[in-house]
Design a protein around this motif. Structure first.
Motif, PDB file in Angstrom:
ATOM      1  N   ASN A   1       0.898  -1.277   0.092  1.00 33.27           N
ATOM      2  CA  ASN A   1       0.080  -0.118   0.132  1.00 33.27           C
ATOM      3  C   ASN A   1       0.923   1.306   0.049  1.00 33.27           C
ATOM      4  O   ASN A   1       2.012   1.224   0.451  1.00 33.27           O
ATOM      5  CB  ASN A   1      -0.709   0.104   1.209  1.00 33.27           C
ATOM      6  CG  ASN A   1      -2.159  -1.309   1.114  1.00 33.27           C
ATOM      7  OD1 ASN A   1      -2.364  -1.664   0.379  1.00 33.27           O
ATOM      8  ND2 ASN A   1      -2.208  -1.548   2.354  1.00 33.27           N
ATOM      9  N   TRP A   2       0.406   2.261  -0.537  1.00 32.50           N
ATOM     10  CA  TRP A   2       1.102   3.706  -0.554  1.00 32.50           C
ATOM     11  C   TRP A   2       0.498   4.664   0.493  1.00 32.50           C
ATOM     12  O   TRP A   2      -0.985   4.587   0.413  1.00 32.50           O
ATOM     13  CB  TRP A   2       0.938   4.160  -2.195  1.00 32.50           C
ATOM     14  CG  TRP A   2       1.703   3.475  -3.044  1.00 32.50           C
ATOM     15  CD1 TRP A   2       1.487   2.525  -3.970  1.00 32.50           C
ATOM     16  CD2 TRP A   2       3.182   3.766  -3.314  1.00 32.50           C
ATOM     17  NE1 TRP A   2       2.653   2.235  -4.616  1.00 32.50           N
ATOM     18  CE2 TRP A   2       3.605   3.031  -4.542  1.00 32.50           C
ATOM     19  CE3 TRP A   2       4.062   4.850  -2.649  1.00 32.50           C
ATOM     20  CZ2 TRP A   2       4.765   2.939  -4.764  1.00 32.50           C
ATOM     21  CZ3 TRP A   2       5.444   4.576  -3.325  1.00 32.50           C
ATOM     22  CH2 TRP A   2       5.791   4.028  -4.231  1.00 32.50           C
ATOM     23  N   VAL A   3       1.313   5.034   1.278  1.00 34.77           N
ATOM     24  CA  VAL A   3       0.700   5.417   2.692  1.00 34.77           C
ATOM     25  C   VAL A   3       1.602   6.912   2.801  1.00 34.77           C
ATOM     26  O   VAL A   3       2.824   6.945   2.392  1.00 34.77           O
ATOM     27  CB  VAL A   3       0.773   4.676   3.801  1.00 34.77           C
ATOM     28  CG1 VAL A   3      -0.181   3.465   3.667  1.00 34.77           C
ATOM     29  CG2 VAL A   3       2.483   4.190   4.306  1.00 34.77           C
ATOM     30  N   TYR A   4       0.988   7.647   3.659  1.00 35.28           N
ATOM     31  CA  TYR A   4       1.952   8.897   4.306  1.00 35.28           C
ATOM     32  C   TYR A   4       2.709   8.454   5.382  1.00 35.28           C
ATOM     33  O   TYR A   4       1.972   7.767   6.148  1.00 35.28           O
ATOM     34  CB  TYR A   4       0.940   9.904   4.489  1.00 35.28           C
ATOM     35  CG  TYR A   4       0.266  10.747   3.210  1.00 35.28           C
ATOM     36  CD1 TYR A   4       1.018  11.569   2.453  1.00 35.28           C
ATOM     37  CD2 TYR A   4      -0.859  10.596   2.869  1.00 35.28           C
ATOM     38  CE1 TYR A   4       0.483  12.028   1.202  1.00 35.28           C
ATOM     39  CE2 TYR A   4      -1.521  11.143   1.859  1.00 35.28           C
ATOM     40  CZ  TYR A   4      -0.939  11.843   1.042  1.00 35.28           C
ATOM     41  OH  TYR A   4      -1.299  12.472   0.011  1.00 35.28           O
ATOM     42  N   PRO A   5       3.955   8.473   5.514  1.00 34.33           N
ATOM     43  CA  PRO A   5       4.663   8.069   6.720  1.00 34.33           C
ATOM     44  C   PRO A   5       4.182   8.947   7.935  1.00 34.33           C
ATOM     45  O   PRO A   5       4.340  10.215   7.983  1.00 34.33           O
ATOM     46  CB  PRO A   5       6.302   8.872   6.247  1.00 34.33           C
ATOM     47  CG  PRO A   5       5.870   9.715   5.352  1.00 34.33           C
ATOM     48  CD  PRO A   5       4.737   9.435   4.505  1.00 34.33           C
ATOM     49  N   PHE A   6       3.890   8.250   9.107  1.00 36.58           N
ATOM     50  CA  PHE A   6       3.496   8.741  10.282  1.00 36.58           C
ATOM     51  C   PHE A   6       2.270   9.580  10.308  1.00 36.58           C
ATOM     52  O   PHE A   6       2.075  10.440  10.822  1.00 36.58           O
ATOM     53  CB  PHE A   6       4.484   9.285  10.833  1.00 36.58           C
ATOM     54  CG  PHE A   6       5.815   8.353  11.261  1.00 36.58           C
ATOM     55  CD1 PHE A   6       5.949   7.590  12.322  1.00 36.58           C
ATOM     56  CD2 PHE A   6       7.009   8.823  10.431  1.00 36.58           C
ATOM     57  CE1 PHE A   6       6.824   6.816  12.251  1.00 36.58           C
ATOM     58  CE2 PHE A   6       7.947   8.092  10.481  1.00 36.58           C
ATOM     59  CZ  PHE A   6       8.052   6.906  11.426  1.00 36.58           C
ATOM     60  N   GLY A   7       1.463   9.336   8.908  1.00 38.65           N
ATOM     61  CA  GLY A   7       0.119  10.212   8.895  1.00 38.65           C
ATOM     62  C   GLY A   7       0.413  11.556   8.285  1.00 38.65           C
ATOM     63  O   GLY A   7      -0.449  12.230   8.203  1.00 38.65           O
TER      64      GLY A   7
ATOM     65  N   ALA B   1       4.514   0.618   1.745  1.00 37.97           N
ATOM     66  CA  ALA B   1       4.576  -0.186   3.004  1.00 37.97           C
ATOM     67  C   ALA B   1       4.141  -1.566   2.589  1.00 37.97           C
ATOM     68  O   ALA B   1       2.903  -1.741   1.847  1.00 37.97           O
ATOM     69  CB  ALA B   1       3.739   0.537   3.931  1.00 37.97           C
ATOM     70  N   ASP B   2       4.984  -2.501   2.763  1.00 42.10           N
ATOM     71  CA  ASP B   2       4.521  -3.931   2.441  1.00 42.10           C
ATOM     72  C   ASP B   2       3.756  -4.579   3.600  1.00 42.10           C
ATOM     73  O   ASP B   2       3.914  -4.126   4.682  1.00 42.10           O
ATOM     74  CB  ASP B   2       5.757  -4.889   2.457  1.00 42.10           C
ATOM     75  CG  ASP B   2       6.737  -4.535   1.089  1.00 42.10           C
ATOM     76  OD1 ASP B   2       6.043  -4.031   0.072  1.00 42.10           O
ATOM     77  OD2 ASP B   2       7.914  -4.662   1.016  1.00 42.10           O
ATOM     78  N   ILE B   3       2.802  -5.074   3.323  1.00 43.74           N
ATOM     79  CA  ILE B   3       1.744  -5.539   4.422  1.00 43.74           C
ATOM     80  C   ILE B   3       1.967  -7.201   4.524  1.00 43.74           C
ATOM     81  O   ILE B   3       2.221  -8.065   3.332  1.00 43.74           O
ATOM     82  CB  ILE B   3       0.433  -5.541   3.947  1.00 43.74           C
ATOM     83  CG1 ILE B   3       0.348  -4.050   3.646  1.00 43.74           C
ATOM     84  CG2 ILE B   3      -0.436  -6.045   5.075  1.00 43.74           C
ATOM     85  CD1 ILE B   3       0.441  -3.123   4.821  1.00 43.74           C
ATOM     86  N   TYR B   4       2.536  -7.902   5.689  1.00 42.71           N
ATOM     87  CA  TYR B   4       2.499  -9.446   6.026  1.00 42.71           C
ATOM     88  C   TYR B   4       1.405  -9.627   6.809  1.00 42.71           C
ATOM     89  O   TYR B   4       1.011  -8.947   7.813  1.00 42.71           O
ATOM     90  CB  TYR B   4       4.054  -9.218   6.416  1.00 42.71           C
ATOM     91  CG  TYR B   4       5.078  -9.120   5.578  1.00 42.71           C
ATOM     92  CD1 TYR B   4       5.512 -10.199   4.600  1.00 42.71           C
ATOM     93  CD2 TYR B   4       5.617  -7.871   5.430  1.00 42.71           C
ATOM     94  CE1 TYR B   4       6.665  -9.912   3.931  1.00 42.71           C
ATOM     95  CE2 TYR B   4       6.634  -7.574   4.441  1.00 42.71           C
ATOM     96  CZ  TYR B   4       7.116  -8.662   4.014  1.00 42.71           C
ATOM     97  OH  TYR B   4       8.243  -8.396   2.782  1.00 42.71           O
ATOM     98  N   LYS B   5       1.022 -10.806   6.959  1.00 40.83           N
ATOM     99  CA  LYS B   5       0.294 -11.498   7.718  1.00 40.83           C
ATOM    100  C   LYS B   5       0.520 -13.148   8.053  1.00 40.83           C
ATOM    101  O   LYS B   5       1.316 -13.568   7.102  1.00 40.83           O
ATOM    102  CB  LYS B   5      -1.129 -11.592   7.193  1.00 40.83           C
ATOM    103  CG  LYS B   5      -1.645 -10.085   7.126  1.00 40.83           C
ATOM    104  CD  LYS B   5      -3.227 -10.142   6.707  1.00 40.83           C
ATOM    105  CE  LYS B   5      -3.641  -8.799   6.653  1.00 40.83           C
ATOM    106  NZ  LYS B   5      -5.333  -9.150   6.171  1.00 40.83           N
ATOM    107  N   LEU B   6       0.230 -13.692   9.077  1.00 40.53           N
ATOM    108  CA  LEU B   6       0.326 -14.845   9.330  1.00 40.53           C
ATOM    109  C   LEU B   6      -0.783 -15.628   8.761  1.00 40.53           C
ATOM    110  O   LEU B   6      -1.764 -15.624   8.750  1.00 40.53           O
ATOM    111  CB  LEU B   6       0.270 -15.491  10.855  1.00 40.53           C
ATOM    112  CG  LEU B   6       1.457 -14.856  11.718  1.00 40.53           C
ATOM    113  CD1 LEU B   6       1.185 -15.027  13.027  1.00 40.53           C
ATOM    114  CD2 LEU B   6       2.681 -15.646  11.268  1.00 40.53           C
TER     115      LEU B   6
END
Length: 255
Positions: free
Chosen positions: A36-42, A51-56
């Motif tokens: 996802n493309w996000v603003y750093p620290f909002g 930002a790479d998203i990881y899950k179990l």
């Protein structure tokens, strides 16, 4: 002779693209899910970052596509039919899937006891690729299509297309039918098949006869040892594709 698109329903998706399922007999593992493309620290005043998203998740089992192809057939009386290409493998393994595919697409399926004789002297042609509009790159092409259909743009998928466009290619063509969502980047010695849809993979095949090879089912390419490399869409994809293109000296980046 076509491999139906996967947008008719569940059976056509499995037929064209295969599917995966979670193996709940094994422990969960940390797996990359999306970017996802996000603003750093909002901070909306800063530039957006990936930002790479990881899950179990439970390990995924990959089931290859059935690859049932359909023929447009006209008999001597001028009647037109759509018939399934009943190879020995299809007849033995995927007869039920073939019937369900017809029911899903057409709502009706006829089964004949005797074989339908096709004149093999007529050249059979698969329709799997078409040339993009002049001067239009895949990333812009897919963005335009998504905007026209008011669909959300998957930034990570667009990133892969934009990255491939930084390399000098002889030509780029768009996949249709069973290769829907794929683009063929034809280099000096190799052809890279890249998908705009996350969850597929990048396939690298020889440039020689790439049009003919790309008409084959994916499992046929593997059986005939024509797949030079298969690169899964993971967080290491960019590094892996750069390594392949650099090591094989396909072309340098555009200036």
């Amino acid at each position: 002779m076509v491999l139906p698109l996967g947008n008719f329903g569940a059976q056509s998706r499995k037929n064209a693209y295969g599917y995966t399922y979670a193996d709940k007999t094994k422990p969960k593992e940390r797996r990359y899910v999306s970017t996802n493309w996000v603003y750093p620290f909002g901070n909306t005043n800063a530039s957006m970052v990936a930002a790479d998203i990881y899950k179990l998740c439970y390990p995924r089992v990959e089931v290859p596509p059935c690859g049932i192809e359909l023929h447009l057939y006209q008999n001597e009386s001028g009647e037109i039919f759509v018939i399934a290409d009943m190879t020995d493998e299809i007849r033995e393994k995927y007869l039920k899937e073939t019937i369900n595919l017809f029911l899903e697409i057409y709502g009706v399926c006829y089964i004949f006891e005797e074989n339908i004789q096709i004149d093999n002297s007529t050249r059979r042609q698969r329709c799997n690729w078409e040339i993009l509009p002049a001067g239009e790159l895949p990333s812009k092409h897919i963005k335009k299509q998504l905007m026209e259909h008011r669909q959300k743009i998957d930034t990570y998928s667009i990133f892969r297309l934009e990255y491939m466009e930084t390399f000098k290619t002889e030509k780029i063509v768009e996949g249709i039918n069973g290769f829907n969502g794929y683009y063929a980047y034809v280099f000096n010695n190799y052809c890279v098949l890249e998908s705009a849809v996350y969850g597929n993979a990048t396939y690298i095949i020889p440039k020689e006869n790439w049009e003919l090879l790309s008409q084959k089912k994916k499992r046929e390419l593997f059986n005939e040892e024509k797949v030079i490399a298969k690169l899964d869409h993971t967080e290491k994809w960019q590094k892996n594709i750069m390594g392949c293109l650099t090591n094989w000296e396909l072309h340098k980046h555009k200036v």
